[in-house]
Design an enzyme around this catalytic site. Structure first.
Site, short mmCIF file in Angstrom:
data_model
loop_
_atom_site.label_atom_id
_atom_site.label_comp_id
_atom_site.label_asym_id
_atom_site.label_seq_id
_atom_site.Cartn_x
_atom_site.Cartn_y
_atom_site.Cartn_z
CG HIS A 5 -1.95 1.26 1.37
ND1 HIS A 5 -1.79 1.97 2.37
CD2 HIS A 5 -2.73 1.78 0.64
CE1 HIS A 5 -2.75 3.00 2.31
NE2 HIS A 5 -3.38 2.75 1.17
CG HIS A 41 -2.17 9.06 0.45
ND1 HIS A 41 -2.70 9.92 1.45
CD2 HIS A 41 -2.92 7.97 0.12
CE1 HIS A 41 -3.79 9.29 1.74
NE2 HIS A 41 -3.98 7.93 1.03
CG ASP A 85 -5.76 5.51 -5.02
OD1 ASP A 85 -6.44 5.90 -5.25
OD2 ASP A 85 -5.76 5.27 -3.49
#
Length: 273
Positions: A5, A41, A85
């Site tokens: 992740h 992120h 993502d």
């Protein structure tokens, strides 16, 4: 698939694969013109993780290409799947097509090396908003225009917003997608989430008329939640600790039933017992 992740800095590719990941997830942020700009992120992110590691998107793609090109000194044979993502929340809905187009051009040049012995990993485009389904259209049409429609064989899709399964099916219909579908379900590791929707996704995957090929659950860092997810029948687990998932897969209860996917396992095919 053990999915590392938030792998956003180049050096983390080696780090996560060495811990046991055969797949990584990378965040992609866009500038105001819908160009993929950074692998980043930002805050907030998962508990016990540093949220601000980043790289320029194209530089990350080059490092990823090296990690997934046989014969390269940085090659990892077991890294077979990459989930992008796509942080499209910063874009207007009408920019989704452009984002797909620009993403395709970047991947074609910097990852697939214009179709000339580029990286071999399978790619999942993970989109957080059903309204942005045209990103898929833009991506597909651009590869076709650029003369490389065959690369779509390496590309799959995910809508990551935990939407109703029927609504997700509808978005795929609009995008003209009839396969290569991964369905995610999950929440940050700071919070707990039950497996109800995972079970619905698994039921859809295993039904004769479902649209889902694979189901993955995120973000799982503990042994017990790993066991619960495996018991629910998922195909992939996204984690900050690949070694924890690998350990559980080695337990006698799971060893006979599961194995870690290799390049020969087609990620777009529904597994039949």
């Amino acid at each position: 698939w053990i999915m590392g992740h938030m792998v956003n800095a180049n050096y983390q590719i080696d780090e996560f694969v060495n811990l046991g990941a055969n797949s990584i997830e990378t965040d992609v942020s866009f500038d105001s013109s819908a160009n993929p700009e950074y692998t980043y992120h930002g805050v907030p992110c998962d508990c016990r993780r540093w949220c601000k590691k980043w790289e320029y998107f194209n530089n990350f793609l080059k490092a990823l290409r090296k990690a997934t090109t046989p014969g390269d000194s940085k090659y990892h044979e077991k890294l077979v799947l990459v989930v992008f993502d796509l942080k499209t929340g910063s874009l207007y809905d009408n920019q989704a097509y452009d984002a797909g187009k620009k993403l395709a051009k970047n991947l074609l040049q910097h990852y697939w090396n214009n179709g000339n012995n580029g990286g071999r990993a399978y790619i999942v485009l993970s989109i957080p908003n059903l309204a942005h389904y045209k990103l898929i259209t833009g991506f597909k049409e651009t590869l076709k225009t650029e003369g490389h429609p065959e690369l779509m064989e390496k590309v799959g899709y995910d809508f990551s917003g935990n939407d109703d399964i029927g609504d997700v099916a509808n978005a795929y219909k609009k995008a003209g997608v009839t396969g290569h579908v991964w369905q995610s379900d999950g929440i940050t590791n700071c919070l707990l989430r039950g497996l109800d929707r995972v079970r619905k996704a698994v039921a859809n995957r295993d039904s004769s008329n479902g649209y889902i090929n694979k189901v993955y659950y995120w973000t799982v860092d503990k042994r017990q939640s790993t066991r619960d997810a495996l018991d629910a029948g998922v195909d992939g687990i996204m984690t900050n600790y690949p070694d924890v998932i690998a350990d559980v897969l080695n337990e006698s209860a799971y060893k006979a039933k599961f194995r870690i996917a290799s390049y020969d396992d087609n990620p777009w095919e529904t597994f039949k017992n």
